[in-house]
Every structure is written in C-alpha cells, then in structure tokens.
Design a protein around this motif. Structure first.
Motif, PDB file in Angstrom:
ATOM      1  N   TYR A  30       0.834  -1.207   0.000  1.00 23.86           N
ATOM      2  CA  TYR A  30       0.000   0.000   0.000  1.00 23.86           C
ATOM      3  C   TYR A  30       0.868   1.255   0.000  1.00 23.86           C
ATOM      4  O   TYR A  30       0.658   2.183  -0.785  1.00 23.86           O
ATOM      5  CB  TYR A  30      -0.912  -0.021   1.231  1.00 23.86           C
ATOM      6  N   VAL A  31       1.872   1.305   0.884  1.00 22.78           N
ATOM      7  CA  VAL A  31       2.755   2.473   0.969  1.00 22.78           C
ATOM      8  C   VAL A  31       3.518   2.666  -0.334  1.00 22.78           C
ATOM      9  O   VAL A  31       3.661   3.798  -0.830  1.00 22.78           O
ATOM     10  CB  VAL A  31       3.728   2.323   2.158  1.00 22.78           C
ATOM     11  N   LYS A  32       4.025   1.581  -0.908  1.00 24.29           N
ATOM     12  CA  LYS A  32       4.765   1.675  -2.174  1.00 24.29           C
ATOM     13  C   LYS A  32       3.900   2.280  -3.268  1.00 24.29           C
ATOM     14  O   LYS A  32       4.321   3.173  -4.010  1.00 24.29           O
ATOM     15  CB  LYS A  32       5.237   0.281  -2.614  1.00 24.29           C
ATOM     16  N   THR A  33       2.651   1.803  -3.373  1.00 21.92           N
ATOM     17  CA  THR A  33       1.756   2.305  -4.419  1.00 21.92           C
ATOM     18  C   THR A  33       1.417   3.776  -4.196  1.00 21.92           C
ATOM     19  O   THR A  33       1.366   4.565  -5.147  1.00 21.92           O
ATOM     20  CB  THR A  33       0.462   1.468  -4.449  1.00 21.92           C
ATOM     21  N   GLN A  34       1.197   4.174  -2.955  1.00 24.00           N
ATOM     22  CA  GLN A  34       0.889   5.567  -2.654  1.00 24.00           C
ATOM     23  C   GLN A  34       2.047   6.488  -3.055  1.00 24.00           C
ATOM     24  O   GLN A  34       1.835   7.564  -3.635  1.00 24.00           O
ATOM     25  CB  GLN A  34       0.604   5.737  -1.160  1.00 24.00           C
ATOM     26  N   LEU A  35       3.267   6.100  -2.766  1.00 27.93           N
ATOM     27  CA  LEU A  35       4.420   6.925  -3.101  1.00 27.93           C
ATOM     28  C   LEU A  35       4.614   7.020  -4.616  1.00 27.93           C
ATOM     29  O   LEU A  35       5.049   8.052  -5.127  1.00 27.93           O
ATOM     30  CB  LEU A  35       5.675   6.357  -2.436  1.00 27.93           C
ATOM     31  N   GLN A  36       4.308   5.938  -5.340  1.00 22.84           N
ATOM     32  CA  GLN A  36       4.445   5.966  -6.793  1.00 22.84           C
ATOM     33  C   GLN A  36       3.372   6.840  -7.437  1.00 22.84           C
ATOM     34  O   GLN A  36       3.600   7.439  -8.487  1.00 22.84           O
ATOM     35  CB  GLN A  36       4.377   4.539  -7.360  1.00 22.84           C
ATOM     36  N   LEU A  37       2.201   6.898  -6.813  1.00 24.04           N
ATOM     37  CA  LEU A  37       1.122   7.726  -7.353  1.00 24.04           C
ATOM     38  C   LEU A  37       1.273   9.201  -6.962  1.00 24.04           C
ATOM     39  O   LEU A  37       0.609  10.069  -7.518  1.00 24.04           O
ATOM     40  CB  LEU A  37      -0.233   7.202  -6.853  1.00 24.04           C
ATOM     41  N   ASP A  38       2.135   9.474  -5.992  1.00 25.11           N
ATOM     42  CA  ASP A  38       2.344  10.837  -5.524  1.00 25.11           C
ATOM     43  C   ASP A  38       3.297  11.556  -6.483  1.00 25.11           C
ATOM     44  O   ASP A  38       4.483  11.752  -6.216  1.00 25.11           O
ATOM     45  CB  ASP A  38       2.928  10.800  -4.105  1.00 25.11           C
ATOM     46  N   GLU A  39       2.778  11.942  -7.622  1.00 23.90           N
ATOM     47  CA  GLU A  39       3.612  12.470  -8.697  1.00 23.90           C
ATOM     48  C   GLU A  39       4.229  13.813  -8.337  1.00 23.90           C
ATOM     49  O   GLU A  39       3.664  14.618  -7.597  1.00 23.90           O
ATOM     50  CB  GLU A  39       2.786  12.603  -9.982  1.00 23.90           C
ATOM     51  N   ARG A  40       5.399  14.074  -8.951  1.00 24.43           N
ATOM     52  CA  ARG A  40       6.108  15.322  -8.729  1.00 24.43           C
ATOM     53  C   ARG A  40       5.368  16.514  -9.343  1.00 24.43           C
ATOM     54  O   ARG A  40       5.512  17.655  -8.904  1.00 24.43           O
ATOM     55  CB  ARG A  40       7.516  15.229  -9.321  1.00 24.43           C
ATOM     56  N   ALA A  41       4.553  16.248 -10.380  1.00 21.66           N
ATOM     57  CA  ALA A  41       3.857  17.350 -11.051  1.00 21.66           C
ATOM     58  C   ALA A  41       2.910  18.074 -10.106  1.00 21.66           C
ATOM     59  O   ALA A  41       2.687  19.269 -10.231  1.00 21.66           O
ATOM     60  CB  ALA A  41       3.073  16.814 -12.257  1.00 21.66           C
ATOM     61  N   ASN A  42       2.346  17.360  -9.158  1.00 23.23           N
ATOM     62  CA  ASN A  42       1.473  17.972  -8.165  1.00 23.23           C
ATOM     63  C   ASN A  42       2.280  18.238  -6.896  1.00 23.23           C
ATOM     64  O   ASN A  42       3.330  17.642  -6.692  1.00 23.23           O
ATOM     65  CB  ASN A  42       0.300  17.037  -7.848  1.00 23.23           C
ATOM     66  N   PRO A  43       1.843  19.098  -6.000  1.00 23.98           N
ATOM     67  CA  PRO A  43       2.564  19.249  -4.732  1.00 23.98           C
ATOM     68  C   PRO A  43       2.596  17.908  -3.990  1.00 23.98           C
ATOM     69  O   PRO A  43       1.542  17.304  -3.741  1.00 23.98           O
ATOM     70  CB  PRO A  43       1.718  20.283  -3.967  1.00 23.98           C
ATOM     71  N   ASP A  70      -5.908   9.566   8.929  1.00 23.01           N
ATOM     72  CA  ASP A  70      -7.125   9.802   8.143  1.00 23.01           C
ATOM     73  C   ASP A  70      -8.085   8.615   8.134  1.00 23.01           C
ATOM     74  O   ASP A  70      -9.300   8.781   8.111  1.00 23.01           O
ATOM     75  CB  ASP A  70      -6.761  10.161   6.701  1.00 23.01           C
ATOM     76  N   HIS A  71      -7.530   7.402   8.123  1.00 24.66           N
ATOM     77  CA  HIS A  71      -8.384   6.220   7.923  1.00 24.66           C
ATOM     78  C   HIS A  71      -8.204   5.138   8.981  1.00 24.66           C
ATOM     79  O   HIS A  71      -8.864   4.096   8.906  1.00 24.66           O
ATOM     80  CB  HIS A  71      -8.113   5.606   6.541  1.00 24.66           C
ATOM     81  N   GLY A  72      -7.327   5.365   9.959  1.00 28.89           N
ATOM     82  CA  GLY A  72      -7.079   4.332  10.955  1.00 28.89           C
ATOM     83  C   GLY A  72      -6.163   3.244  10.393  1.00 28.89           C
ATOM     84  O   GLY A  72      -5.735   3.289   9.233  1.00 28.89           O
ATOM     85  N   LEU A  73      -5.892   2.245  11.221  1.00 26.17           N
ATOM     86  CA  LEU A  73      -5.030   1.150  10.779  1.00 26.17           C
ATOM     87  C   LEU A  73      -5.630   0.398   9.594  1.00 26.17           C
ATOM     88  O   LEU A  73      -4.902  -0.153   8.756  1.00 26.17           O
ATOM     89  CB  LEU A  73      -4.786   0.179  11.943  1.00 26.17           C
ATOM     90  N   ARG A  74      -6.936   0.375   9.526  1.00 22.31           N
ATOM     91  CA  ARG A  74      -7.587  -0.323   8.413  1.00 22.31           C
ATOM     92  C   ARG A  74      -7.250   0.326   7.078  1.00 22.31           C
ATOM     93  O   ARG A  74      -7.329  -0.318   6.033  1.00 22.31           O
ATOM     94  CB  ARG A  74      -9.103  -0.331   8.621  1.00 22.31           C
ATOM     95  N   GLY A  75      -6.853   1.621   7.130  1.00 21.76           N
ATOM     96  CA  GLY A  75      -6.507   2.297   5.897  1.00 21.76           C
ATOM     97  C   GLY A  75      -5.305   1.674   5.199  1.00 21.76           C
ATOM     98  O   GLY A  75      -5.183   1.739   3.974  1.00 21.76           O
ATOM     99  N   LEU A  76      -4.400   1.074   5.990  1.00 25.86           N
ATOM    100  CA  LEU A  76      -3.238   0.427   5.398  1.00 25.86           C
ATOM    101  C   LEU A  76      -3.607  -0.862   4.674  1.00 25.86           C
ATOM    102  O   LEU A  76      -2.761  -1.436   3.977  1.00 25.86           O
ATOM    103  CB  LEU A  76      -2.200   0.113   6.490  1.00 25.86           C
ATOM    104  N   TYR A  77      -4.855  -1.313   4.868  1.00 21.14           N
ATOM    105  CA  TYR A  77      -5.303  -2.542   4.196  1.00 21.14           C
ATOM    106  C   TYR A  77      -6.375  -2.249   3.151  1.00 21.14           C
ATOM    107  O   TYR A  77      -7.061  -3.152   2.698  1.00 21.14           O
ATOM    108  CB  TYR A  77      -5.832  -3.543   5.230  1.00 21.14           C
TER     109      TYR A  77
END
Length: 393
Positions: free
Chosen positions: A130-143, A159-166
């Motif tokens: 989950y963390v890997k995918t979030q960082l890859q989607l966090d593009e440099r073009a946006n802040p 924002d979402h609790g521990l369940r957010g990581l799943y």
C-alpha cells in the motif's frame, strides 16, 4: 520346411552353441558346463536375447525365463553392468535414474501449494504494498503529499485508521491466490520436462521457465487484479472516494470502461511480471544448485530457503522497478494522460527525471524480499506435506 512358431521352443544341441569366455568349460554366463547327457537337449526360445524387445511387442509372455539380459545377469549373481552397457539393454526403466534425486513436483500440487502460499503472504505484506503504491502515485507534477515512507504511514493512519493500510487488500487477495497458483503450476509444467535424471534444473532453463510463468500469470491474473488494486488505492486519495468495495469497484470500472478497463497497462504488466519471475526463479535455482552441489537430494532448511528467496526478491526489485513504476502509472486513475506504455515512460523521464523510475524502491524492496521469502518457504513446506498425503507418479 516346417514353419516354426515364435512361442514354440527350439531344441539345439549344446555343442552347437558358440561360447565366449575364458575357458571352453564354461558357458555364456561363465558358469561350469553340465556334462550330464540330459543337458544335450536344451530348450531355447526366440523370445530371448536380441529378439526380446521385439517379442515383447508381439506379446511374448513375461516370465522369469524371458527377463531382459541385464536382469538375468543380476539374478545369476553377476552384479550390475556399467551404465554405458545397461543403457543399451531392453527393459531399462528411465524413471529409475531419478531415484535418490529430487522428485518432480506434480503440477496439481504446485497449483494448490502456490495458492496457499500466495494467500498467506499477501495478508502479511500488504501494508508495505500500500505504501509503495501511494508513493508511486504521488507524482512530482502535483505538490507532494507525502515526505517519505513514515509520513505516508502516519497520514494514512490519521485519516483512515489502521484499516486504511489494508485498503485494497480484497482485490489483491482475490488475485494473489490464483496468481501464485498459476505461477508455480506453470513453472513446474515447463520445467519438469527440462530436468535431468536427478531432477536438477539448469540455470539457463530456469530463467526461460520463470519468464514463461511470469507472462502467463500477467495475462491470466495479474493485469486485471493489479488494475483494480491501483484504481481503488488511487480512489482513496481523492476528496470523494467513489468505490465502496471490491465488487462495487469492479462493476463501476466495467460499466464505464468495459472489460478493457481492467487490462490497462497490459504490456507493462507482461514486461514486469515476465522479468520479475525470470530473475527470481533464476536466482533461486542458481542458489539452490550451489547449495546442493553434487547431492540433488540434500534437504534445504526453511531458514536457508528464506534467505535464498529474499536474495532473489532483492535482485528482481533492482532489475525491474522502472517497469513497475510505468505499470502503476498506466493502471492509475490518470492513465488516460498516456497514449501508450512507451509514452508513459517518456513523459516520466521528461517531466520528473530518471530518478522517478525508482520511486518506492525502498518500501518495495522490503515488501518483495519478505514476499518472496515467505512464498518460497510456505510453498516448499506445503509441497512436502502434500507429498505425504497425495501420492503421484
């Protein structure tokens, strides 16, 4: 001339038989000749000797009298013949060469063991995915929203609790079980005919078999499931998430984009999975052959298997992370910005620089090393268990 039946004995005088041996007083099998007059008439069947293999095809009855020469010599107490000679004798069982070596794994066992291993593994390692995918989607073009791995985990839990990581686990779990099943099943189907008599697989052939397994799993399972996973994780980043769950997400994507919407980034996925499994199976097989040396039957402790698996996983991360980044972009909600896989790679290089191709490497490295180590250990142990309860040829 009276015709002779193949199954009727022919009586020959013993003195008419040409003998080869150290002494004229010994017969063909180096045994003393019986000079008793009762042995002058000796039954001889054409089903023996050079005619044995042909006689078997014609239905010559099997008995101790019609054993292949190699078996008769052993029965006579002469021991076994050298391998170069026994290979030419009829009745040799080729499968016997694998006795004492590594037994071939039945594809059915591979599919079952692979599915079990994949399901357990993804439940353990999903937060890192989950963390890997979030960082890859966090593009440099946006802040940038995240300053690193720790910040991504912190904000997600806030924002979402521990369940957010799943979030998105269901799509990956539904895909991970068949993915591992197809991967190991295909690998063993391809590799079994390529193994030598001891069950040893050449390193180059393991690379080819791993490539075939990766391409198969990419087309059958990985591409649609990965597309759903990325879209659901990306959807969570929006202010108003649209997908309420796995099946709702599937229905919405298919309704809006058709089945083709679940196969976005197929080329990148095939390249990524093919290279992934080629590298992993090659490195794993290389290390296994090195560890076992000249003894293919040597057992590997699960700890050794885990170390070799983690090494294979690390090699695959450094080898194809750029393909993984391109694949993730092609499957995200902004995939419409790219004309093709090549265009996606070009835009990343142009707008973000070459370092962007290695975004998420650290979290992916940790996840993949753990992933591959767990999968190989569980797979090997489940196969051992299945061998005890499921007998196959």
């Amino acid at each position: 001339m009276v015709p002779v039946s193949l199954h009727h004995p022919v009586f020959l005088l013993s003195s008419d038989i040409v003998r080869v041996g150290p002494s004229p007083q010994t017969d063909l099998y180096n045994e003393p000749l019986n000079t008793d007059m009762s042995s002058l008439l000796k039954p001889f069947s054409v089903c023996e000797g050079p005619c044995a293999s042909g006689a078997v095809r014609r239905g010559c009855p099997g008995s101790a009298h019609h054993q292949p020469p190699s078996q008769r010599l052993v029965a006579a107490g002469l021991g076994s013949l050298p391998g170069s000679l026994t290979g030419c004798l009829p009745g040799r069982n080729l499968a016997a060469a694998a006795v004492g070596g590594r037994k071939l794994t039945h594809p059915g066992k591979s599919i079952l063991a692979g599915g079990i291993a994949g399901g357990i593994e993804i439940c353990i390692t999903f937060p890192t995915e989950y963390v890997k995918t979030q960082l890859q989607l966090d593009e440099r073009a946006n802040p940038p929203r995240y300053r690193g791995i720790g910040d991504c985990v912190k904000l997600t839990v806030q924002d979402h609790g521990l369940r957010g990581l799943y979030r998105g686990l269901s799509s990956l779990l539904y895909g991970s079980i068949p993915k591992s099943a197809v991967r190991f099943g295909t690998f063993d189907m391809l590799s079994n005919p390529m193994r030598d008599a001891t069950g040893r697989l050449d390193n180059t052939r393991s690379l080819v078999c791993g490539l075939g397994a990766g391409i198969t799993e990419a087309i059958v399972v990985v591409c649609p499931m990965e597309t759903l996973k990325v879209k659901m994780i990306h959807d969570q980043c929006s202010l108003r998430p649209r997908y309420r769950g796995f099946f709702h997400g599937i229905s919405e994507i298919i309704r809006e984009q058709g089945v083709r919407g679940t196969y976005q980034g197929l080329t990148a996925t095939v390249l990524k999975q093919g290279s992934n499994q080629a590298i992993r199976f090659y490195v794993m097989n290389l290390l296994r052959n090195w560890y076992k040396g000249d003894d293919p039957s040597r057992d590997m402790h699960p700890f050794i298997t885990a170390i070799f698996g983690a090494t294979a996983g690390a090699a695959s991360v450094f080898g194809n992370t750029p393909l993984d980044v391109v694949k993730t972009r092609m499957q995200g909600l902004e995939a419409h910005r790219y004309k093709s896989t090549v265009d996606c790679a070009f835009q990343i290089l142009k707008n973000e620089g070459p370092q962007a191709f290695y975004k998420g490497t650290v979290p992916r490295l940790g996840r993949v090393c753990l992933d591959v180590a767990i999968v190989f250990v569980i797979y090997e142990e489940v196969v051992k268990l299945l061998n005890n309860v499921w007998k196959t040829q």
